[in-house]
Design a protein around this motif. Structure first.
Motif, PDB file in Angstrom:
ATOM      1  N   LEU A 192      14.187  -6.975   2.772  1.00 18.06           N
ATOM      2  CA  LEU A 192      13.174  -6.890   1.724  1.00 18.06           C
ATOM      3  C   LEU A 192      12.887  -6.807   0.494  1.00 18.06           C
ATOM      4  N   LYS A 193      12.634  -7.801  -0.087  1.00 19.78           N
ATOM      5  CA  LYS A 193      12.868  -7.331  -2.260  1.00 19.78           C
ATOM      6  C   LYS A 193      11.978  -8.128  -2.135  1.00 19.78           C
ATOM      7  N   PHE A 194      11.217  -7.207  -3.279  1.00 19.86           N
ATOM      8  CA  PHE A 194      10.030  -7.833  -4.504  1.00 19.86           C
ATOM      9  C   PHE A 194       9.791  -6.642  -5.419  1.00 19.86           C
ATOM     10  N   SER A 195       8.934  -6.851  -5.728  1.00 17.08           N
ATOM     11  CA  SER A 195       9.126  -6.428  -7.428  1.00 17.08           C
ATOM     12  C   SER A 195       7.764  -5.904  -7.447  1.00 17.08           C
ATOM     13  N   VAL A 196       7.155  -4.895  -8.163  1.00 15.81           N
ATOM     14  CA  VAL A 196       6.340  -4.188  -8.709  1.00 15.81           C
ATOM     15  C   VAL A 196       5.884  -4.646 -10.259  1.00 15.81           C
ATOM     16  N   GLY A 197       4.883  -4.786 -10.864  1.00 22.16           N
ATOM     17  CA  GLY A 197       4.325  -5.240 -12.163  1.00 22.16           C
ATOM     18  C   GLY A 197       3.146  -4.360 -11.963  1.00 22.16           C
ATOM     19  N   ILE A 198       2.576  -4.406 -13.536  1.00 19.46           N
ATOM     20  CA  ILE A 198       1.193  -4.527 -14.037  1.00 19.46           C
ATOM     21  C   ILE A 198       0.923  -5.808 -15.163  1.00 19.46           C
ATOM     22  N   TYR A 229      11.993  -3.764  -8.551  1.00 19.73           N
ATOM     23  CA  TYR A 229      12.981  -3.837  -7.691  1.00 19.73           C
ATOM     24  C   TYR A 229      12.630  -2.828  -6.739  1.00 19.73           C
ATOM     25  N   ILE A 230      12.516  -3.326  -5.830  1.00 21.81           N
ATOM     26  CA  ILE A 230      12.140  -2.515  -4.278  1.00 21.81           C
ATOM     27  C   ILE A 230      13.364  -3.184  -3.356  1.00 21.81           C
ATOM     28  N   SER A 231      13.784  -2.996  -2.785  1.00 25.80           N
ATOM     29  CA  SER A 231      14.930  -3.243  -1.985  1.00 25.80           C
ATOM     30  C   SER A 231      15.070  -2.478  -0.701  1.00 25.80           C
ATOM     31  N   LYS A 232      16.398  -3.030   0.224  1.00 26.63           N
ATOM     32  CA  LYS A 232      17.045  -1.990   0.176  1.00 26.63           C
ATOM     33  C   LYS A 232      17.853  -1.007  -0.073  1.00 26.63           C
ATOM     34  N   GLU A 233      18.599  -1.630  -2.027  1.00 26.36           N
ATOM     35  CA  GLU A 233      19.358  -0.885  -2.749  1.00 26.36           C
ATOM     36  C   GLU A 233      18.658   0.875  -2.974  1.00 26.36           C
ATOM     37  N   ASN A 234      17.780   0.149  -2.950  1.00 28.50           N
ATOM     38  CA  ASN A 234      17.183   1.355  -3.372  1.00 28.50           C
ATOM     39  C   ASN A 234      16.343   2.276  -1.597  1.00 28.50           C
ATOM     40  N   MET A 245       1.176  -1.143  -0.029  1.00 26.40           N
ATOM     41  CA  MET A 245       0.165   0.157   0.190  1.00 26.40           C
ATOM     42  C   MET A 245       0.442   1.187   0.089  1.00 26.40           C
ATOM     43  N   GLU A 246       2.165   1.137   0.732  1.00 23.18           N
ATOM     44  CA  GLU A 246       2.548   2.810   0.736  1.00 23.18           C
ATOM     45  C   GLU A 246       3.547   3.049  -0.204  1.00 23.18           C
ATOM     46  N   ILE A 247       3.486   1.742  -1.384  1.00 19.20           N
ATOM     47  CA  ILE A 247       4.256   1.746  -2.289  1.00 19.20           C
ATOM     48  C   ILE A 247       3.018   2.721  -3.317  1.00 19.20           C
ATOM     49  N   SER A 248       2.061   2.388  -3.585  1.00 20.17           N
ATOM     50  CA  SER A 248       0.475   2.187  -4.273  1.00 20.17           C
ATOM     51  C   SER A 248       0.511   3.932  -4.421  1.00 20.17           C
ATOM     52  N   ILE A 249       0.769   4.646  -2.698  1.00 20.50           N
ATOM     53  CA  ILE A 249       0.927   5.885  -2.473  1.00 20.50           C
ATOM     54  C   ILE A 249       1.487   6.100  -2.691  1.00 20.50           C
ATOM     55  N   PRO A 307       9.474   5.897   1.195  1.00 24.16           N
ATOM     56  CA  PRO A 307       8.690   6.398   2.302  1.00 24.16           C
ATOM     57  C   PRO A 307       8.684   5.858   4.103  1.00 24.16           C
ATOM     58  N   GLU A 308       9.702   7.059   4.450  1.00 24.39           N
ATOM     59  CA  GLU A 308      10.201   6.656   5.909  1.00 24.39           C
ATOM     60  C   GLU A 308       9.164   6.007   6.626  1.00 24.39           C
ATOM     61  N   TYR A 309       8.368   5.275   6.292  1.00 20.20           N
ATOM     62  CA  TYR A 309       7.262   4.405   7.654  1.00 20.20           C
ATOM     63  C   TYR A 309       7.413   3.003   7.155  1.00 20.20           C
ATOM     64  N   ILE A 310       8.325   2.448   6.232  1.00 22.31           N
ATOM     65  CA  ILE A 310       8.622   1.301   5.235  1.00 22.31           C
ATOM     66  C   ILE A 310      10.230   1.382   5.004  1.00 22.31           C
ATOM     67  N   LYS A 311      10.911   1.901   5.281  1.00 23.68           N
ATOM     68  CA  LYS A 311      11.954   2.062   4.527  1.00 23.68           C
ATOM     69  C   LYS A 311      13.232   1.277   6.034  1.00 23.68           C
TER      70      LYS A 311
END
Length: 87
Positions: A45-51, A23-28, A1-5, A33-37
């Motif tokens: 944590l490592k995850f990907s986001v796509g459509i 791709y979202i991880s500690k590398e970026n 949710m935090e990434i979506s907003i 957002p501060e509240y999930i960093k």
């Protein structure tokens, strides 16, 4: 949710080509957002986001679906419906 907003991530995701992912991880983490960093960094944590082409969950017409997939457990997925007019 935090990434979506997050304005930063929404722009990146909406600009994706078909079959591409962000791709979202500690590398970026600087762009998270501060509240999930801290959680992303401390838990590596490592995850990907796509459509996705399709989604089993129902969303209002006109929304763009974001699919979130964890790297460690790719069968675990989450979705969000996003208004493309809000970026």
């Amino acid at each position: 949710m935090e990434i979506s907003i997050s304005n930063y991530w929404r722009k990146k995701i909406f600009r994706l080509n078909k079959d591409s992912k962000v791709y979202i991880s500690k590398e970026n983490a600087n762009f998270l957002p501060e509240y999930i960093k801290e959680d992303v960094i401390n838990n590596d944590l490592k995850f990907s986001v796509g459509i996705p082409e399709s989604c089993e969950e129902q969303y209002d017409d006109g929304l763009i679906i974001f699919e979130f997939v964890t790297e460690e457990y790719p069968d675990i997925k989450s979705y969000s419906g996003n208004n493309p007019d809000v970026q």
